[in-house]
Scaffold this motif. Structure first.
Motif, PDB file in Angstrom:
ATOM      1  N   LEU A 143       2.307   6.236  -7.181  1.00 44.52           N
ATOM      2  CA  LEU A 143       1.260   7.029  -7.828  1.00 44.52           C
ATOM      3  C   LEU A 143       1.478   8.515  -7.608  1.00 44.52           C
ATOM      4  O   LEU A 143       1.290   9.323  -8.529  1.00 44.52           O
ATOM      5  CB  LEU A 143      -0.119   6.609  -7.314  1.00 44.52           C
ATOM      6  CG  LEU A 143      -0.603   5.226  -7.754  1.00 44.52           C
ATOM      7  CD1 LEU A 143      -1.905   4.869  -7.044  1.00 44.52           C
ATOM      8  CD2 LEU A 143      -0.768   5.155  -9.267  1.00 44.52           C
ATOM      9  N   ILE A 144       1.887   8.882  -6.403  1.00 42.88           N
ATOM     10  CA  ILE A 144       2.125  10.299  -6.108  1.00 42.88           C
ATOM     11  C   ILE A 144       3.302  10.831  -6.921  1.00 42.88           C
ATOM     12  O   ILE A 144       3.220  11.905  -7.520  1.00 42.88           O
ATOM     13  CB  ILE A 144       2.362  10.514  -4.598  1.00 42.88           C
ATOM     14  CG1 ILE A 144       1.061  10.298  -3.835  1.00 42.88           C
ATOM     15  CG2 ILE A 144       2.924  11.903  -4.318  1.00 42.88           C
ATOM     16  CD1 ILE A 144       1.234  10.265  -2.328  1.00 42.88           C
TER      17      ILE A 144
ATOM     18  N   TYR B  83       0.835  -1.202   0.000  1.00 47.25           N
ATOM     19  CA  TYR B  83       0.000   0.000   0.000  1.00 47.25           C
ATOM     20  C   TYR B  83       0.874   1.258   0.000  1.00 47.25           C
ATOM     21  O   TYR B  83       0.647   2.189  -0.774  1.00 47.25           O
ATOM     22  CB  TYR B  83      -0.933  -0.001   1.214  1.00 47.25           C
ATOM     23  CG  TYR B  83      -1.770   1.245   1.316  1.00 47.25           C
ATOM     24  CD1 TYR B  83      -2.915   1.388   0.543  1.00 47.25           C
ATOM     25  CD2 TYR B  83      -1.399   2.285   2.155  1.00 47.25           C
ATOM     26  CE1 TYR B  83      -3.679   2.543   0.614  1.00 47.25           C
ATOM     27  CE2 TYR B  83      -2.156   3.443   2.232  1.00 47.25           C
ATOM     28  CZ  TYR B  83      -3.292   3.558   1.467  1.00 47.25           C
ATOM     29  OH  TYR B  83      -4.035   4.717   1.536  1.00 47.25           O
ATOM     30  N   THR B  84       1.889   1.261   0.844  1.00 50.76           N
ATOM     31  CA  THR B  84       2.788   2.413   0.925  1.00 50.76           C
ATOM     32  C   THR B  84       3.522   2.639  -0.393  1.00 50.76           C
ATOM     33  O   THR B  84       3.582   3.769  -0.893  1.00 50.76           O
ATOM     34  CB  THR B  84       3.813   2.211   2.069  1.00 50.76           C
ATOM     35  OG1 THR B  84       3.098   2.026   3.291  1.00 50.76           O
ATOM     36  CG2 THR B  84       4.749   3.392   2.197  1.00 50.76           C
TER      37      THR B  84
ATOM     38  N   VAL C 161       2.761   1.537  -3.467  1.00 51.28           N
ATOM     39  CA  VAL C 161       1.845   1.910  -4.558  1.00 51.28           C
ATOM     40  C   VAL C 161       1.460   3.374  -4.426  1.00 51.28           C
ATOM     41  O   VAL C 161       1.451   4.123  -5.412  1.00 51.28           O
ATOM     42  CB  VAL C 161       0.589   1.001  -4.567  1.00 51.28           C
ATOM     43  CG1 VAL C 161      -0.501   1.583  -5.451  1.00 51.28           C
ATOM     44  CG2 VAL C 161       0.944  -0.398  -5.030  1.00 51.28           C
ATOM     45  N   THR C 162       1.168   3.807  -3.216  1.00 57.18           N
ATOM     46  CA  THR C 162       0.813   5.209  -2.990  1.00 57.18           C
ATOM     47  C   THR C 162       1.960   6.129  -3.376  1.00 57.18           C
ATOM     48  O   THR C 162       1.762   7.134  -4.083  1.00 57.18           O
ATOM     49  CB  THR C 162       0.425   5.433  -1.509  1.00 57.18           C
ATOM     50  OG1 THR C 162      -0.677   4.579  -1.195  1.00 57.18           O
ATOM     51  CG2 THR C 162       0.037   6.878  -1.254  1.00 57.18           C
ATOM     52  N   LEU C 163       3.172   5.806  -2.929  1.00 57.23           N
ATOM     53  CA  LEU C 163       4.332   6.636  -3.276  1.00 57.23           C
ATOM     54  C   LEU C 163       4.572   6.664  -4.780  1.00 57.23           C
ATOM     55  O   LEU C 163       4.902   7.708  -5.344  1.00 57.23           O
ATOM     56  CB  LEU C 163       5.584   6.133  -2.554  1.00 57.23           C
ATOM     57  CG  LEU C 163       5.614   6.343  -1.038  1.00 57.23           C
ATOM     58  CD1 LEU C 163       6.836   5.660  -0.434  1.00 57.23           C
ATOM     59  CD2 LEU C 163       5.587   7.826  -0.698  1.00 57.23           C
TER      60      LEU C 163
ATOM     61  N   LEU D  25      -5.596  -2.045  -8.619  1.00 57.95           N
ATOM     62  CA  LEU D  25      -5.337  -2.090  -7.179  1.00 57.95           C
ATOM     63  C   LEU D  25      -5.631  -3.467  -6.606  1.00 57.95           C
ATOM     64  O   LEU D  25      -4.882  -3.965  -5.765  1.00 57.95           O
ATOM     65  CB  LEU D  25      -6.142  -1.022  -6.454  1.00 57.95           C
ATOM     66  CG  LEU D  25      -5.722   0.425  -6.726  1.00 57.95           C
ATOM     67  CD1 LEU D  25      -6.673   1.395  -6.040  1.00 57.95           C
ATOM     68  CD2 LEU D  25      -4.296   0.667  -6.273  1.00 57.95           C
TER      69      LEU D  25
END
Length: 134
Positions: free
Chosen positions: A26-27, A19-20, A22-24, A38
């Motif tokens: 995408l950002i 999760y961390t 993937v979030t980083l 996802l």
């Protein structure tokens, strides 16, 4: 029961790490991910965590030196991460070095947390032993 416990711990660590990351990703890429993408990453992370959890049972083999256990575990985890990365198309976003560096950082953090928890358990056991001696 021990196998199930290791699998659950592996899944939780893998899902939170995934999760961390993937979030980083995408950002940093100003990207977006769809629901199916996802879900695919969650499934890959859950499978990866399960396998890594099972691989962690290598530390139960008392005949092997800890350093050998650690090296074998790290190599096996790296192989699993590379396979998961292939299926999850992780190398397209940040390259193989990004994935390897992320794995090393996660591996280090997990081992630091486990070390602190083990140290705490040892202190509790020693405290109980001291009480029994008194």
């Amino acid at each position: 029961m021990r196998v199930l416990r290791m699998m659950i711990i592996g899944i939780l660590i893998s899902l939170s790490s995934s999760y961390t990351l993937v979030t980083l990703s995408l950002i940093s890429n100003h990207g977006m991910a769809s629901g199916p993408e996802l879900l695919e990453q969650i499934i890959i992370a859950a499978i990866l965590g399960t396998v890594i959890g099972i691989l962690s049972l290598i530390f139960e083999i008392e005949r092997l030196l800890f350093s050998i256990q650690l090296i074998l575990h790290f190599i096996a985890v790296t192989l699993c991460v590379m396979i998961a990365g292939y299926f999850g198309r992780w190398f397209e976003h940040g390259g193989i070095m990004y994935v390897l560096v992320s794995e090393i950082i996660i591996y280090f953090i997990v081992w630091c947390v486990l070390y602190v928890l083990q140290k705490s358990d040892i202190e509790k056991i020693n405290h109980v032993i001291q009480k029994r001696k008194e």
